[in-house]
Design a protein around this motif. Structure first.
Motif, PDB file in Angstrom:
ATOM      1  N   TYR A 224       0.826  -1.209   0.000  1.00  0.00           N
ATOM      2  CA  TYR A 224       0.000   0.000   0.000  1.00  0.00           C
ATOM      3  C   TYR A 224       0.861   1.261   0.000  1.00  0.00           C
ATOM      4  N   ASN A 225       1.921   1.262   0.816  1.00  0.00           N
ATOM      5  CA  ASN A 225       2.784   2.433   0.894  1.00  0.00           C
ATOM      6  C   ASN A 225       3.585   2.648  -0.384  1.00  0.00           C
ATOM      7  N   TRP A 226       3.816   1.579  -1.145  1.00  0.00           N
ATOM      8  CA  TRP A 226       4.476   1.760  -2.435  1.00  0.00           C
ATOM      9  C   TRP A 226       3.605   2.651  -3.333  1.00  0.00           C
ATOM     10  N   GLY A 227       2.310   2.356  -3.365  1.00  0.00           N
ATOM     11  CA  GLY A 227       1.408   3.200  -4.144  1.00  0.00           C
ATOM     12  C   GLY A 227       1.265   4.591  -3.553  1.00  0.00           C
ATOM     13  N   PHE A 228       1.117   4.669  -2.242  1.00  0.00           N
ATOM     14  CA  PHE A 228       0.950   5.926  -1.518  1.00  0.00           C
ATOM     15  C   PHE A 228       2.096   6.888  -1.823  1.00  0.00           C
ATOM     16  N   PHE A 229       3.323   6.429  -1.643  1.00  0.00           N
ATOM     17  CA  PHE A 229       4.460   7.338  -1.795  1.00  0.00           C
ATOM     18  C   PHE A 229       4.911   7.504  -3.241  1.00  0.00           C
ATOM     19  N   THR A 230       4.419   6.650  -4.140  1.00  0.00           N
ATOM     20  CA  THR A 230       4.592   6.942  -5.564  1.00  0.00           C
ATOM     21  C   THR A 230       3.794   8.200  -5.912  1.00  0.00           C
ATOM     22  N   VAL A 231       2.567   8.267  -5.400  1.00  0.00           N
ATOM     23  CA  VAL A 231       1.730   9.446  -5.618  1.00  0.00           C
ATOM     24  C   VAL A 231       2.324  10.666  -4.921  1.00  0.00           C
ATOM     25  N   LEU A 232       2.682  10.501  -3.649  1.00  0.00           N
ATOM     26  CA  LEU A 232       3.154  11.630  -2.858  1.00  0.00           C
ATOM     27  C   LEU A 232       4.504  12.146  -3.355  1.00  0.00           C
ATOM     28  N   GLY A 233       5.396  11.234  -3.722  1.00  0.00           N
ATOM     29  CA  GLY A 233       6.761  11.630  -4.045  1.00  0.00           C
ATOM     30  C   GLY A 233       7.017  11.956  -5.496  1.00  0.00           C
ATOM     31  N   TYR A 234       6.161  11.440  -6.428  1.00  0.00           N
ATOM     32  CA  TYR A 234       6.453  11.683  -7.835  1.00  0.00           C
ATOM     33  C   TYR A 234       5.382  12.483  -8.566  1.00  0.00           C
ATOM     34  N   ALA A 235       4.131  12.448  -8.104  1.00  0.00           N
ATOM     35  CA  ALA A 235       3.055  13.168  -8.794  1.00  0.00           C
ATOM     36  C   ALA A 235       3.305  14.670  -8.949  1.00  0.00           C
ATOM     37  N   PRO A 236       4.018  15.345  -8.020  1.00  0.00           N
ATOM     38  CA  PRO A 236       4.251  16.787  -8.229  1.00  0.00           C
ATOM     39  C   PRO A 236       4.961  17.121  -9.538  1.00  0.00           C
ATOM     40  N   PHE A 237       5.768  16.207 -10.070  1.00  0.00           N
ATOM     41  CA  PHE A 237       6.530  16.530 -11.284  1.00  0.00           C
ATOM     42  C   PHE A 237       5.651  16.621 -12.527  1.00  0.00           C
ATOM     43  N   PRO A 238       4.816  15.619 -12.846  1.00  0.00           N
ATOM     44  CA  PRO A 238       3.965  15.752 -14.036  1.00  0.00           C
ATOM     45  C   PRO A 238       2.864  16.799 -13.893  1.00  0.00           C
ATOM     46  N   MET A 239       2.533  17.223 -12.658  1.00  0.00           N
ATOM     47  CA  MET A 239       1.509  18.259 -12.495  1.00  0.00           C
ATOM     48  C   MET A 239       1.942  19.583 -13.114  1.00  0.00           C
ATOM     49  N   ASP A 240       3.227  19.874 -13.046  1.00  0.00           N
ATOM     50  CA  ASP A 240       3.770  21.101 -13.636  1.00  0.00           C
ATOM     51  C   ASP A 240       3.062  22.347 -13.091  1.00  0.00           C
ATOM     52  N   LEU A 241       2.996  22.442 -11.759  1.00  0.00           N
ATOM     53  CA  LEU A 241       2.372  23.582 -11.092  1.00  0.00           C
ATOM     54  C   LEU A 241       3.420  24.371 -10.326  1.00  0.00           C
ATOM     55  N   GLY A 242       3.085  25.611  -9.969  1.00  0.00           N
ATOM     56  CA  GLY A 242       3.969  26.420  -9.138  1.00  0.00           C
ATOM     57  C   GLY A 242       3.943  25.945  -7.693  1.00  0.00           C
ATOM     58  N   THR A 243       4.840  26.499  -6.895  1.00  0.00           N
ATOM     59  CA  THR A 243       4.961  26.076  -5.495  1.00  0.00           C
ATOM     60  C   THR A 243       3.670  26.307  -4.722  1.00  0.00           C
ATOM     61  N   HIS A 244       3.055  27.490  -4.866  1.00  0.00           N
ATOM     62  CA  HIS A 244       1.792  27.769  -4.176  1.00  0.00           C
ATOM     63  C   HIS A 244       0.717  26.777  -4.592  1.00  0.00           C
ATOM     64  N   GLU A 245       0.574  26.575  -5.906  1.00  0.00           N
ATOM     65  CA  GLU A 245      -0.479  25.702  -6.417  1.00  0.00           C
ATOM     66  C   GLU A 245      -0.304  24.261  -5.943  1.00  0.00           C
ATOM     67  N   LEU A 246       0.941  23.779  -5.947  1.00  0.00           N
ATOM     68  CA  LEU A 246       1.194  22.427  -5.437  1.00  0.00           C
ATOM     69  C   LEU A 246       0.834  22.324  -3.961  1.00  0.00           C
ATOM     70  N   GLY A 247       1.134  23.380  -3.217  1.00  0.00           N
ATOM     71  CA  GLY A 247       0.773  23.400  -1.798  1.00  0.00           C
ATOM     72  C   GLY A 247      -0.721  23.263  -1.601  1.00  0.00           C
ATOM     73  N   TYR A 248      -1.513  23.947  -2.431  1.00  0.00           N
ATOM     74  CA  TYR A 248      -2.964  23.879  -2.301  1.00  0.00           C
ATOM     75  C   TYR A 248      -3.493  22.492  -2.691  1.00  0.00           C
ATOM     76  N   VAL A 249      -2.927  21.902  -3.738  1.00  0.00           N
ATOM     77  CA  VAL A 249      -3.361  20.563  -4.164  1.00  0.00           C
ATOM     78  C   VAL A 249      -3.140  19.549  -3.052  1.00  0.00           C
ATOM     79  N   PHE A 250      -1.946  19.549  -2.494  1.00  0.00           N
ATOM     80  CA  PHE A 250      -1.636  18.547  -1.473  1.00  0.00           C
ATOM     81  C   PHE A 250      -2.268  18.884  -0.120  1.00  0.00           C
ATOM     82  N   THR A 251      -2.645  20.146   0.073  1.00  0.00           N
ATOM     83  CA  THR A 251      -3.429  20.472   1.254  1.00  0.00           C
ATOM     84  C   THR A 251      -4.827  19.878   1.130  1.00  0.00           C
ATOM     85  N   GLY A 252      -5.421  19.992  -0.064  1.00  0.00           N
ATOM     86  CA  GLY A 252      -6.721  19.353  -0.289  1.00  0.00           C
ATOM     87  C   GLY A 252      -6.647  17.857  -0.088  1.00  0.00           C
TER      88      GLY A 252
END
Length: 425
Positions: A224-252
């Protein structure tokens, strides 16, 4: 058939001050998990590091946390729980500040490893302290702990995004300051704890894995954690968002972790029971990661799927933590250390593997592998279906004021581990 594991659940938020002090420290500690998410692309650009190099911020932190889990019982049984908490907090303050002062990706990765050592001492001990000191029963204590986890995970990306927009060093210094406050609160509000009558061995968490129930839950959590931290640790790169925007996404995302930890998990477990709740939740989480993999090129789909993943993570965290503490036929600090060792190995290796796989095989494949890992976890969990049914029975009896989980634990401790393994089928 409707199964209720919580006929009457006391309010988990009516707690002694000492429990609140530890819970507050837990919030700050768990902030460290998602704190660096918004600044990952920024770190990659400013320090000229590849995504896989930057993902080592998770790997060094979580792998060291996993290995260090093996020594938490050894330490706490010799110096007491409070001193272990304090030692962990001191290490986090020192190494988070050092990471902020570092000027290279290698330096930050190294200091995150030291941070992971402090995190292990704190996490394993804090769960045992909250479970042992909280009013309202075992289930209420777990809900409080998972609430702290959820709030920390929710606030971490928001704080990381706001401070990271000023400087990539900001999130690290922010954690150092907040952890210093948590350290003071722990010193002042948590009463000194006597050292246990029996001193734990470093080998105890490894030996505990000979028990079938703990091993199955640990391996399920690794998948389960393999999937969890694949999302948490790698998803920010393909999102291609700014620092503020990434903060809001992961806050949600983190808000859903918190809400579903506290409200969603008990609701679902009361209606479906432990086993079916976990099977359904893991299947939906695997499907969600698969969607991320299939639609990685769609920014809107990626953002929504990442936020929705928080619901599945929140449910899984609460139900699994309660289940593992019930099925484990060993003392809870040992069970926590053993379980943490196995699950954090999966969480630590996944982000780095995702980065390397994406560099050579494209951005979609890491998420396909993450979804497959979570699906594999369902199969692993199914091998312990009878143990989950027993855990549900014990939790229901404990909630009703009848047979406490400790009675089952004392009974199982008398059984030879080889007998448990022999029944694995």
């Amino acid at each position: 058939m409707i199964v209720s594991a919580h006929p009457s659940t006391p309010n988990p938020f009516k707690q002694p001050k000492a429990v609140w002090a530890v819970a507050f420290a837990c919030v700050i500690s768990f902030m460290g998990i998602g704190l660096v998410d918004p600044i990952l692309p920024s770190l990659s650009a400013k320090l000229r590091a590849t995504p896989s190099q930057v993902s080592l911020l998770f790997t060094s932190y979580l792998v060291v946390t996993a290995v260090a889990m093996l020594v938490t019982g050894f330490v706490s049984s010799r110096i007491g729980a409070k001193r272990t908490l304090v030692a962990g907090l001191v290490l986090i303050v020192i190494f988070s500040a050092a990471a902020g002062a570092s000027g290279s990706i290698d330096g930050i990765v190294g200091f995150r490893a030291g941070w992971g050592l402090g995190n292990a001492l704190f996490i394993a001990t804090s769960l045992a302290v909250i479970v042992g000191s909280a009013s309202g029963g075992f289930a209420g204590a777990i809900i409080l702990y998972e609430t702290a986890l959820g709030i920390g995970i929710a606030i971490g990306p928001l704080l990381g995004g706001e401070l990271g927009a000023i400087s990539w060093r900001g999130p690290f210094f922010g954690v150092a300051v907040l952890m210093a406050i948590a350290l003071i609160a722990t010193i002042v509000l948590v009463q000194p704890t006597p050292t246990p009558a029996r001193r734990a061995s470093i080998a105890d968490p490894i030996k505990a894995l000979r028990h079938r129930g703990l091993l199955i839950m640990g391996l399920t959590a690794l998948c389960y954690n393999w999937g969890f931290f694949t999302v948490l640790g790698y998803a920010p790169f393909p999102m291609d968002l700014g620092t503020h925007e990434l903060g809001y996404v992961f806050t949600g995302w983190g808000v859903l972790v918190a809400v579903f930890s506290v409200f969603g998990a008990p609701w679902l477990q009361a209606r479906l029971g432990i086993a079916r709740s976990l099977y359904l939740n893991l299947a939906l989480f695997a499907l969600d990661i698969l969607v991320i993999g299939l639609f990685t090129d769609s920014k809107a789909t990626l953002i929504v799927a990442v936020i929705v993943a928080g619901a599945f993570i929140g449910i899984n965290n609460t139900i699994t933590t309660q289940a593992v503490m019930t099925v484990a036929p060993v003392e809870r600090p040992v069970a926590s250390a053993s379980y943490g060792f196995v699950r954090f190995i999966g969480g630590g290796l996944a982000p780095y593997a995702a980065g390397k796989i994406a560099e050579h095989n494209g951005v979609h494949l890491p998420f396909y592998i993450g979804a497959a890992a979570v699906a594999l976890g369902i199969g692993v969990l199914a091998t312990g279906h009878s143990l989950l049914a027993e855990a549900e029975r014990v939790q229901a009896a404990e909630a009703a004021g009848h047979t406490p989980a400790e009675e089952r634990r004392e009974t199982l401790e008398k059984q030879a581990p080889a007998e448990e393994l022999g029944s694995a089928g």
